[in-house]
Design an enzyme around this catalytic site. Structure first.
Site, mmCIF file in Angstrom:
data_model
loop_
_atom_site.group_PDB
_atom_site.id
_atom_site.type_symbol
_atom_site.label_atom_id
_atom_site.label_comp_id
_atom_site.label_asym_id
_atom_site.label_seq_id
_atom_site.Cartn_x
_atom_site.Cartn_y
_atom_site.Cartn_z
ATOM 1 N N VAL A 16 37.603 49.399 29.354
ATOM 2 C CA VAL A 16 36.318 48.951 28.803
ATOM 3 C C VAL A 16 35.280 48.786 29.909
ATOM 4 O O VAL A 16 34.086 48.842 29.653
ATOM 5 C CB VAL A 16 36.508 47.638 27.997
ATOM 6 C CG1 VAL A 16 35.192 46.979 27.665
ATOM 7 C CG2 VAL A 16 37.287 47.926 26.717
ATOM 8 N N GLY A 17 35.733 48.613 31.148
ATOM 9 C CA GLY A 17 34.789 48.523 32.259
ATOM 10 C C GLY A 17 34.844 47.235 33.046
ATOM 11 O O GLY A 17 33.843 46.788 33.593
ATOM 12 N N LYS A 18 36.028 46.615 33.143
ATOM 13 C CA LYS A 18 36.156 45.373 33.917
ATOM 14 C C LYS A 18 35.834 45.599 35.388
ATOM 15 O O LYS A 18 35.149 44.794 36.013
ATOM 16 C CB LYS A 18 37.570 44.797 33.783
ATOM 17 C CG LYS A 18 37.926 44.263 32.416
ATOM 18 C CD LYS A 18 39.283 43.592 32.396
ATOM 19 C CE LYS A 18 40.410 44.523 32.779
ATOM 20 N NZ LYS A 18 40.574 45.654 31.848
ATOM 21 N N THR A 19 36.364 46.687 35.937
ATOM 22 C CA THR A 19 36.142 46.976 37.361
ATOM 23 C C THR A 19 34.665 47.240 37.625
ATOM 24 O O THR A 19 34.090 46.723 38.589
ATOM 25 C CB THR A 19 36.992 48.191 37.798
ATOM 26 O OG1 THR A 19 38.368 47.905 37.521
ATOM 27 C CG2 THR A 19 36.837 48.468 39.280
ATOM 28 N N LYS A 40 42.515 40.400 42.179
ATOM 29 C CA LYS A 40 43.168 41.022 41.024
ATOM 30 C C LYS A 40 44.652 40.678 41.127
ATOM 31 O O LYS A 40 45.398 41.336 41.863
ATOM 32 C CB LYS A 40 42.951 42.527 40.989
ATOM 33 C CG LYS A 40 43.460 43.152 39.686
ATOM 34 C CD LYS A 40 43.007 44.587 39.536
ATOM 35 C CE LYS A 40 43.578 45.210 38.250
ATOM 36 N NZ LYS A 40 42.729 45.016 37.090
ATOM 37 N N THR A 44 48.654 47.380 37.595
ATOM 38 C CA THR A 44 49.707 48.324 37.237
ATOM 39 C C THR A 44 49.192 49.753 37.415
ATOM 40 O O THR A 44 48.003 49.973 37.616
ATOM 41 C CB THR A 44 50.177 48.103 35.780
ATOM 42 O OG1 THR A 44 49.095 48.378 34.886
ATOM 43 C CG2 THR A 44 50.647 46.675 35.576
ATOM 44 N N GLY A 117 41.220 40.665 35.336
ATOM 45 C CA GLY A 117 42.452 40.735 34.568
ATOM 46 C C GLY A 117 42.931 42.173 34.435
ATOM 47 O O GLY A 117 42.340 43.107 34.990
ATOM 48 N N ALA A 118 44.013 42.352 33.693
ATOM 49 C CA ALA A 118 44.542 43.688 33.403
ATOM 50 C C ALA A 118 44.557 43.873 31.892
ATOM 51 O O ALA A 118 45.174 43.082 31.179
ATOM 52 C CB ALA A 118 45.954 43.832 33.974
ATOM 53 N N GLY A 119 43.830 44.877 31.406
ATOM 54 C CA GLY A 119 43.764 45.090 29.964
ATOM 55 C C GLY A 119 42.993 43.991 29.262
ATOM 56 O O GLY A 119 42.110 43.351 29.841
#
Length: 201
Positions: A16-19, A40, A44, A117-119
């Site tokens: 979705v564009g967290k990074t 982070k 994964t 986060g992740a996902g």
């Protein structure tokens, strides 16, 4: 610069564009004079080096000369399989006390720490620990990122409901990159009627 702040950047789903959001936020707050940092806890899909973590660590270091940590500090848990941490970690037990201490260590070199986060929020880490639980573990305020595609309204409202149920304070931003040409007619009308204010990255 006064009280230190910790923000946990999460999203309605993966990709979705967290990074991207973290890059924007790091630059935005650095421009305001804050010493920024990045963390982070789990990444994964790591082959040699964590892609997201490495990129964002360099961004943080370019904005804050005091942020001199290595990649194993910034991304303590690195797993090869591109899956939810619960799956990709295999037999590894995630040590949340260790991660809390790591957060405090990183925070010493910055005024604002952005944790990615992740996902999405309900991605499992341990059997009874989900990504949403990390926000409280790190005593952070959430930043929720939504995409702009058809179907995002449902995911956005469900994510907000989950945050409210856990009594987690959050800010909300739309990453306007999917279905851009139809967003204003397909999705935006509801957001305008439902929310007082809409923020874009």
């Amino acid at each position: 610069m006064g009280t230190k702040k910790v923000f946990f950047v999460t999203a309605t789903n993966t990709d979705v564009g967290k990074t991207y959001a973290c890059i924007i936020l790091l630059r935005k707050f650095a421009k305001k004079g804050y010493r920024v940092g990045y963390f982070k806890p789990i990444e994964t899909g790591v082959e040699e080096l964590p892609n997201d973590g490495s990129k964002l660590m360099k961004v943080a270091q370019s904005l804050n000369s005091e942020f001199t940590f290595g990649i194993d500090d910034v991304v303590p848990y690195q797993f090869k399989m591109a899956a939810a941490p619960y799956i990709s970690k295999g037999e590894t037990k995630i040590d949340f006390e260790f991660l809390k201490n790591k957060k405090e260590e990183l925070l010493k070199s910055c005024d604002i720490l952005f944790i990615e986060g992740a996902g999405g929020l309900m991605v499992p880490i341990e059997k009874d620990v989900f990504m949403i639980d990390m926000i409280k573990i790190f005593d952070a305020e959430a930043i929720l990122i939504s995409p702009s595609n058809l179907g995002s309204i449902n995911d956005t409202l469900l994510s907000m409901q989950a945050l409210k149920k856990k009594k987690i304070k959050y800010k909300w931003y739309i990453n306007l990159y999917k279905d851009k040409e139809t967003f204003e007619t397909i999705t935006l009308p509801f957001y305008k009627d439902y929310f007082k204010k809409i923020n874009y990255l």
